[in-house]
Design a protein around this motif. Structure first.
Motif, mmCIF file in Angstrom:
data_model
loop_
_atom_site.group_PDB
_atom_site.id
_atom_site.type_symbol
_atom_site.label_atom_id
_atom_site.label_comp_id
_atom_site.label_asym_id
_atom_site.label_seq_id
_atom_site.Cartn_x
_atom_site.Cartn_y
_atom_site.Cartn_z
ATOM 1 N N ALA A 84 0.842 -1.198 0.000
ATOM 2 C CA ALA A 84 0.000 0.000 0.000
ATOM 3 C C ALA A 84 0.877 1.249 0.000
ATOM 4 O O ALA A 84 0.589 2.220 -0.710
ATOM 5 N N ASP A 85 1.960 1.208 0.779
ATOM 6 C CA ASP A 85 2.895 2.337 0.795
ATOM 7 C C ASP A 85 3.541 2.533 -0.573
ATOM 8 O O ASP A 85 3.747 3.656 -1.023
ATOM 9 N N ALA A 86 3.884 1.425 -1.238
ATOM 10 C CA ALA A 86 4.494 1.513 -2.562
ATOM 11 C C ALA A 86 3.522 2.134 -3.572
ATOM 12 O O ALA A 86 3.913 2.961 -4.386
ATOM 13 N N PHE A 87 2.245 1.749 -3.509
ATOM 14 C CA PHE A 87 1.252 2.343 -4.397
ATOM 15 C C PHE A 87 1.073 3.829 -4.090
ATOM 16 O O PHE A 87 0.960 4.649 -4.994
ATOM 17 N N ALA A 88 1.081 4.174 -2.805
ATOM 18 C CA ALA A 88 0.973 5.586 -2.430
ATOM 19 C C ALA A 88 2.184 6.371 -2.938
ATOM 20 O O ALA A 88 2.050 7.502 -3.426
ATOM 21 N N GLN A 89 3.371 5.753 -2.870
ATOM 22 C CA GLN A 89 4.586 6.419 -3.351
ATOM 23 C C GLN A 89 4.535 6.606 -4.864
ATOM 24 O O GLN A 89 4.967 7.638 -5.381
ATOM 25 N N MET A 90 4.020 5.608 -5.591
ATOM 26 C CA MET A 90 3.884 5.749 -7.047
ATOM 27 C C MET A 90 2.983 6.931 -7.390
ATOM 28 O O MET A 90 3.297 7.726 -8.275
ATOM 29 N N THR A 91 1.872 7.028 -6.677
ATOM 30 C CA THR A 91 0.939 8.130 -6.909
ATOM 31 C C THR A 91 1.603 9.463 -6.596
ATOM 32 O O THR A 91 1.458 10.431 -7.351
ATOM 33 N N LEU A 92 2.346 9.514 -5.512
ATOM 34 C CA LEU A 92 3.042 10.736 -5.124
ATOM 35 C C LEU A 92 4.105 11.119 -6.150
ATOM 36 O O LEU A 92 4.205 12.295 -6.545
ATOM 37 N N ASP A 93 4.896 10.149 -6.606
ATOM 38 C CA ASP A 93 5.927 10.416 -7.615
ATOM 39 C C ASP A 93 5.307 10.968 -8.898
ATOM 40 O O ASP A 93 5.818 11.910 -9.494
ATOM 41 N N ALA A 145 -13.210 -0.645 -9.040
ATOM 42 C CA ALA A 145 -14.606 -1.095 -9.005
ATOM 43 C C ALA A 145 -14.745 -2.530 -9.510
ATOM 44 O O ALA A 145 -15.710 -3.217 -9.172
ATOM 45 N N LYS A 146 -13.778 -2.996 -10.288
ATOM 46 C CA LYS A 146 -13.792 -4.379 -10.778
ATOM 47 C C LYS A 146 -13.258 -5.354 -9.734
ATOM 48 O O LYS A 146 -13.150 -6.547 -9.993
ATOM 49 N N GLY A 147 -12.871 -4.840 -8.563
ATOM 50 C CA GLY A 147 -12.459 -5.721 -7.482
ATOM 51 C C GLY A 147 -10.978 -5.692 -7.139
ATOM 52 O O GLY A 147 -10.537 -6.426 -6.261
ATOM 53 N N PHE A 148 -10.206 -4.860 -7.808
ATOM 54 C CA PHE A 148 -8.783 -4.763 -7.484
ATOM 55 C C PHE A 148 -8.612 -3.799 -6.312
ATOM 56 O O PHE A 148 -9.178 -2.711 -6.293
ATOM 57 N N GLU A 149 -7.796 -4.220 -5.340
ATOM 58 C CA GLU A 149 -7.610 -3.429 -4.120
ATOM 59 C C GLU A 149 -6.821 -2.146 -4.382
ATOM 60 O O GLU A 149 -7.137 -1.092 -3.849
ATOM 61 N N GLU A 150 -5.762 -2.246 -5.169
ATOM 62 C CA GLU A 150 -4.891 -1.096 -5.459
ATOM 63 C C GLU A 150 -4.707 -0.974 -6.964
ATOM 64 O O GLU A 150 -4.628 -1.981 -7.678
ATOM 65 N N CYS A 151 -4.601 0.267 -7.438
ATOM 66 C CA CYS A 151 -4.380 0.509 -8.866
ATOM 67 C C CYS A 151 -3.763 1.892 -9.042
ATOM 68 O O CYS A 151 -4.182 2.855 -8.397
ATOM 69 N N VAL A 152 -2.757 1.966 -9.909
ATOM 70 C CA VAL A 152 -2.186 3.252 -10.318
ATOM 71 C C VAL A 152 -2.079 3.217 -11.836
ATOM 72 O O VAL A 152 -1.559 2.258 -12.403
ATOM 73 N N ALA A 153 -2.590 4.257 -12.476
ATOM 74 C CA ALA A 153 -2.523 4.370 -13.934
ATOM 75 C C ALA A 153 -1.658 5.559 -14.296
ATOM 76 O O ALA A 153 -1.726 6.606 -13.650
#
Length: 198
Positions: A84-93, A145-153
C-alpha cells in the motif's frame, strides 16, 4: 545611403531575432532546470537504470520496488502495508513530476517575453496533462470497481501503464482493464502495459 539603410534594417532584424532566440533559449533552460531537478530529487531506482525525463513518471522501477518489498517481507499485514505504501509512493511520484511540469509550462504560458507560439504550445500541453490526470483517475476508479484493491494508472502520450495489486491476472481481467483504458483514454491494448503486484 541605401547601404546605410540596409545596415540599419539588418541590425533591427538581428535584434528581433536575437530577442526571440534569447526567449526560446530561456524557455529551454527553464524546462531543462525543471527536468534536472526532477532527476535529482526523485529517489534512485533499485535497478540503476536511467530515469525517463518526462512529465509522466516511468513507474517500472517503482513496480520493481513493490516486488522487492514482497520478496523481503511475506508476513501478511506488514507486506500489505508495504505494498500500500508503494502504491501511495507511485501516486506521489507521478503527482510531483506532473506538478514540476505544470510549473514550467505555466511560467512559459504566463511569460511576457515568450513568443506566442511557445505560449500556445505550453497551454496545449497544460490541457493535455489535465486530460491525462482526469483519465488516470477514471481508470483507477473503474479498475478498483472491478475488485482490485490497489491501482495506479500512468498515461504518457499514446501509451499507458496500469499497476494493479493481484495474485495473478486472468485473461478476462486483462481484457477488462484494456477495455477500461481504451474507453477512458483511447489507448489501444498494444500500447498498454499492465504490471501485476502482489
Amino acid at each position: 545611403m541605401k547601404l546605410k539603410e540596409f545596415g540599419e534594417k539588418t541590425l533591427e532584424l538581428m535584434k528581433k531575432l536575437n530577442r526571440k532566440a534569447v526567449i526560446a533559449a530561456g524557455a529551454v533552460v527553464i524546462i531543462g532546470v525543471a527536468v534536472l531537478l526532477n532527476f535529482l530529487l526523485l529517489p534512485d531506482d533499485a535497478v540503476g537504470e536511467q530515469k525517463k525525463l518526462d512529465p509522466a513518471v516511468d513507474l517500472s522501477d517503482v513496480a520493481g520496488a513493490v516486488a522487492d518489498v514482497e520478496a523481503e517481507d511475506a508476513s501478511g499485514e506488514e507486506a500489505d502495508e508495504d505494498v500500500a505504501d508503494a502504491f501511495a509512493q507511485m501516486t506521489l511520484d507521478r503527482q510531483q513530476a506532473r506538478d514540476e511540469a505544470m510549473e514550467v509550462l505555466n511560467a512559459v504560458a504566463e511569460s511576457d517575453t515568450a513568443v506566442d507560439a511557445m505560449k500556445e504550445e505550453a497551454m496545449s500541453e497544460i490541457q493535455q496533462i489535465a486530460k491525462d490526470i482526469e483519465c488516470e483517475a477514471n481508470i483507477e476508479s473503474l479498475v478498483k470497481a472491478k475488485g482490485f484493491e490497489e491501482c495506479v494508472a500512468v498515461i504518457n502520450g499514446d501509451t499507458a501503464q496500469v499497476i494493479v495489486k493481484t495474485d495473478g491476472l486472468m485473461e478476462n481481467e486483462v481484457a477488462q482493464i484494456s477495455e477500461i483504458v481504451y474507453e477512458q483514454a483511447s489507448i489501444v491494448p498494444d500500447n498498454l502495459k499492465i504490471i501485476e503486484s502482489k
